[in-house]
Design a protein around this motif. Structure first.
Motif, short mmCIF file in Angstrom:
data_model
loop_
_atom_site.label_atom_id
_atom_site.label_comp_id
_atom_site.label_asym_id
_atom_site.label_seq_id
_atom_site.Cartn_x
_atom_site.Cartn_y
_atom_site.Cartn_z
N LYS A 175 52.50 15.45 42.08
CA LYS A 175 53.76 15.69 41.80
C LYS A 175 53.87 16.21 40.34
N PHE A 176 52.86 16.10 39.51
CA PHE A 176 53.05 16.83 38.22
C PHE A 176 51.66 17.57 37.74
N ALA A 177 50.89 17.86 38.77
CA ALA A 177 49.54 18.57 38.57
C ALA A 177 49.35 19.46 39.42
N PHE A 178 48.88 20.89 39.45
CA PHE A 178 48.48 22.00 40.26
C PHE A 178 46.92 21.86 40.53
N TYR A 179 46.52 21.69 41.41
CA TYR A 179 45.19 21.71 41.84
C TYR A 179 44.44 22.78 41.88
N LEU A 233 48.90 15.16 30.77
CA LEU A 233 48.87 16.20 31.52
C LEU A 233 50.59 16.31 32.14
N GLU A 234 50.96 14.96 32.53
CA GLU A 234 52.18 14.91 33.07
C GLU A 234 53.24 15.31 31.95
N ASP A 235 53.19 15.04 30.73
CA ASP A 235 54.22 15.63 29.97
C ASP A 235 53.99 17.00 29.15
N ILE A 251 39.90 21.21 38.59
CA ILE A 251 40.61 21.48 37.43
C ILE A 251 41.93 21.51 37.70
N ALA A 252 42.63 20.32 36.88
CA ALA A 252 44.23 20.40 37.09
C ALA A 252 44.90 21.10 35.85
N ILE A 253 46.05 21.76 36.39
CA ILE A 253 46.98 22.21 35.42
C ILE A 253 48.38 21.64 35.28
N SER A 254 49.06 21.10 34.13
CA SER A 254 50.17 20.53 34.07
C SER A 254 51.21 21.57 34.53
N TYR A 297 42.08 14.57 43.98
CA TYR A 297 43.51 14.53 44.43
C TYR A 297 44.13 13.41 44.98
N THR A 298 45.32 13.05 44.52
CA THR A 298 46.21 12.12 45.05
C THR A 298 47.75 12.65 45.27
N PRO A 299 48.39 12.22 46.28
CA PRO A 299 49.65 12.72 46.28
C PRO A 299 50.53 12.44 45.39
#
Length: 264
Positions: free
Chosen positions: A99-103, A80-82, A212-215, A93-95
């Motif tokens: 930094k790399f994921a849209f919630y 996801l980060e890449d 759901i998280a978006i890169s 959620y975590t801070p």
């Protein structure tokens, strides 16, 4: 009552453990996931569960082909980060992750951290301070609550899944384990461990919303409003409630939303 959930859309199963770093197909929804019952279940009938039902419906409403990429959780996070995948489900959620994921909001589920001990053993966990003298099992790279997550004074032992933690507890390799109520309760029921393992008296006053998280490196960042609206619609239409009623009937999310009030 058993609720049958019908989901639509095309699923493209990707047998590789990770996606390749290449330009994504605009008609494809690249999703990574780990087996995490009841959100993703793998049994004799195949892969299914809360997440896969929702993701299949999401892909259908976006007019995309769903490409599923199973992976260990730590690898899923890196993908996801890449930007090797577009979406990762069962995301709390975590801070650091922000930094790399849209919630995507609203969340589609909620879990709570619970501690478990062996039946019949004199393991006393009535308050957080009782953990200080115990061997505590947790899932690697999972986030439960503070101060537990950042507490380096605890004697923690990590495993790759809740099921492995339960086996460690059953074998007395750890004194207590922590896990999300939905997942650990599912494994205890499925493996008939109710006479061996029980919930500890201490219950953290905390819950984790599941998103759901978006890169940030995904082309889907230009469609976050559309995806948020689809998840909102699925909740308001009762789709998310029906999925939870099938796979996790004790969940608050299995309750059907109130009917919209007529406009005056």
């Amino acid at each position: 009552m058993m609720v049958t959930v019908v989901v639509c859309g095309t699923i493209q199963m990707n047998g590789k453990a990770s996606a390749q770093s290449s330009p994504s197909d605009p008609g494809e929804l690249r999703v990574a996931f780990s087996i995490w019952e009841p959100f993703v279940i793998e049994d004799e009938t195949g892969r299914h569960g809360i997440d896969l039902a929702i993701l299949t419906e999401l892909a259908s409403r976006m007019g995309k082909v769903l490409s599923l990429n199973p992976c260990p959780w730590r690898r899923c996070l890196k993908m996801l980060e890449d930007g090797d995948i577009d979406i990762l489900s069962s995301f709390a959620y975590t801070p650091e992750r922000e930094k790399f994921a849209f919630y995507v909001k609203p969340p589609y589920s909620r879990v709570s951290p619970v501690f478990y001990v062996r039946q019949g053993k004199n393991t006393h966990v009535a308050q957080y301070a009782d953990l200080k003298t115990l061997a505590v099992g947790s899932v690697v790279d999972s986030r439960y609550f503070e101060p537990f997550d950042s507490d380096t004074s605890l004697n923690k032992f990590e495993a790759s899944s809740e099921m492995l933690l339960l086996r460690m507890l059953e074998a007395s390799r750890v004194d207590v384990i922590v896990g999300s109520d939905a997942n650990v309760d599912f494994e205890i029921r499925r493996n008939n461990l109710g006479d061996i393992i029980r919930k500890a008296d201490f219950r953290p006053d905390h819950h984790n919303d599941i998103h759901i998280a978006i890169s940030h490196n995904s082309p889907l960042m230009s469609q976050t409003d559309q995806i948020s609206k689809i998840i909102t619609d699925l909740r308001e239409e009762g789709f998310i409630a029906r999925v939870h009623a099938r796979y996790w009937p004790a969940s608050d999310d299995a309750k059907y939303p109130d009917s919209p009030k007529p406009t005056e």
